[in-house]
Design a protein around this motif. Structure first.
Motif, PDB file in Angstrom:
ATOM      1  N   GLY A   1      -4.716   7.630  12.107  1.00 37.44           N
ATOM      2  CA  GLY A   1      -3.187   6.445  12.148  1.00 37.44           C
ATOM      3  C   GLY A   1      -4.023   5.768  10.635  1.00 37.44           C
ATOM      4  O   GLY A   1      -3.140   5.556   9.804  1.00 37.44           O
ATOM      5  N   LEU A   2      -5.357   6.292   9.589  1.00 37.08           N
ATOM      6  CA  LEU A   2      -5.491   5.650   8.595  1.00 37.08           C
ATOM      7  C   LEU A   2      -5.127   6.666   7.338  1.00 37.08           C
ATOM      8  O   LEU A   2      -4.405   6.201   6.296  1.00 37.08           O
ATOM      9  N   ALA A   3      -4.768   7.550   7.659  1.00 37.92           N
ATOM     10  CA  ALA A   3      -3.996   8.586   6.845  1.00 37.92           C
ATOM     11  C   ALA A   3      -2.961   8.435   6.416  1.00 37.92           C
ATOM     12  O   ALA A   3      -1.892   8.738   5.181  1.00 37.92           O
ATOM     13  N   ALA A   4      -1.928   8.468   8.066  1.00 38.00           N
ATOM     14  CA  ALA A   4      -0.628   8.320   7.690  1.00 38.00           C
ATOM     15  C   ALA A   4      -0.796   6.379   7.287  1.00 38.00           C
ATOM     16  O   ALA A   4       0.769   6.991   6.145  1.00 38.00           O
ATOM     17  N   LEU A   5      -1.125   5.302   7.565  1.00 39.16           N
ATOM     18  CA  LEU A   5      -1.374   3.825   6.570  1.00 39.16           C
ATOM     19  C   LEU A   5      -1.312   4.358   5.348  1.00 39.16           C
ATOM     20  O   LEU A   5      -0.288   4.207   4.210  1.00 39.16           O
ATOM     21  N   GLY A   6      -1.652   5.504   5.151  1.00 38.70           N
ATOM     22  CA  GLY A   6      -2.426   5.776   3.432  1.00 38.70           C
ATOM     23  C   GLY A   6      -0.840   6.300   2.497  1.00 38.70           C
ATOM     24  O   GLY A   6      -0.773   6.250   2.033  1.00 38.70           O
ATOM     25  N   TYR A   7      -0.829   7.583   3.526  1.00 38.18           N
ATOM     26  CA  TYR A   7       0.078   7.805   3.229  1.00 38.18           C
ATOM     27  C   TYR A   7       1.763   7.268   3.263  1.00 38.18           C
ATOM     28  O   TYR A   7       2.001   7.273   1.963  1.00 38.18           O
ATOM     29  N   ASP A   8       1.583   6.428   3.765  1.00 34.36           N
ATOM     30  CA  ASP A   8       3.014   5.623   4.079  1.00 34.36           C
ATOM     31  C   ASP A   8       3.470   4.564   2.551  1.00 34.36           C
ATOM     32  O   ASP A   8       3.889   4.394   1.485  1.00 34.36           O
ATOM     33  N   ALA A   9       1.618   3.884   2.348  1.00 30.19           N
ATOM     34  CA  ALA A   9       1.629   3.487   0.758  1.00 30.19           C
ATOM     35  C   ALA A   9       2.024   3.356  -0.202  1.00 30.19           C
ATOM     36  O   ALA A   9       2.628   3.455  -1.048  1.00 30.19           O
ATOM     37  N   ALA A  10       0.833   5.336  -0.718  1.00 25.94           N
ATOM     38  CA  ALA A  10       1.319   5.822  -1.418  1.00 25.94           C
ATOM     39  C   ALA A  10       3.512   5.966  -1.453  1.00 25.94           C
ATOM     40  O   ALA A  10       3.803   6.465  -2.611  1.00 25.94           O
TER      41      ALA A  10
END
Length: 166
Positions: free
Chosen positions: A129-138
């Motif tokens: 989930g943190l990788a997905a959030l990081g991707y969305d934020a970027a």
């Protein structure tokens, strides 16, 4: 943590509004590794489930200790549980738990599956989930930078904000 306390408060309020009963509440401090005193009191109240709004590092230990004390019911939690390490720390104790999360690698959406495919190709593992959030934020930042480049007023607003401390 603020995260855990906020999640616990929201869960309690919502669960009670839906007609559920909270048998008891306990707290612990960051860095604690022995949860048996809190768990003994809770388990004595014979709850159907235990809601643990912490991070996977605590959840694994809490689940193991609860099982050692005889708790047989399921554990409930949130996105703080989202880590491969949860099963390393909690082992069989966390099996049968229920977790609410904003992301799942099992989501059949083509966008999600495309992200997973690309992430796996680069890092050789499924994203959490943190990788997905990081991707969305970027991605949001990337799109915003494109909008800023097209709009002088927006660029000026960003320039003014960039000098302000967060």
């Amino acid at each position: 943590s603020d995260y855990s306390m906020g999640l616990a408060q929201y869960f309690t309020e919502t669960f009670q509004q839906l007609g559920g009963t909270i048998a008891g509440e306990e707290a612990y401090s960051k860095g604690d590794v022995d949860f048996k005193a809190q768990l003994t009191g809770l388990i004595a109240k014979n709850p159907d489930a235990l809601f643990i709004p912490g991070y996977y590092t605590d959840v694994g230990l809490i689940a193991r200790q609860a099982r050692e004390l005889g708790f047989k019911g399921p554990f409930l939690g949130g996105d703080g549980w989202d880590s491969e390490k949860l099963f390393e720390l909690g082992g069989a104790a966390v099996e049968g738990s229920y977790v609410s999360n904003h992301y799942s690698a099992d989501d059949p959406s083509p966008r999600v599956q495309d992200f997973i495919k690309k992430y796996d190709a680069k890092y050789h593992k499924k994203p959490d989930g943190l990788a997905a959030l990081g991707y969305d934020a970027a991605k949001i930042l990337y799109l915003a930078m494109g909008d800023v480049a097209k709009d002088p007023k927006l660029a000026e607003a960003f320039a003014d904000r960039s000098s302000t401390p967060a």
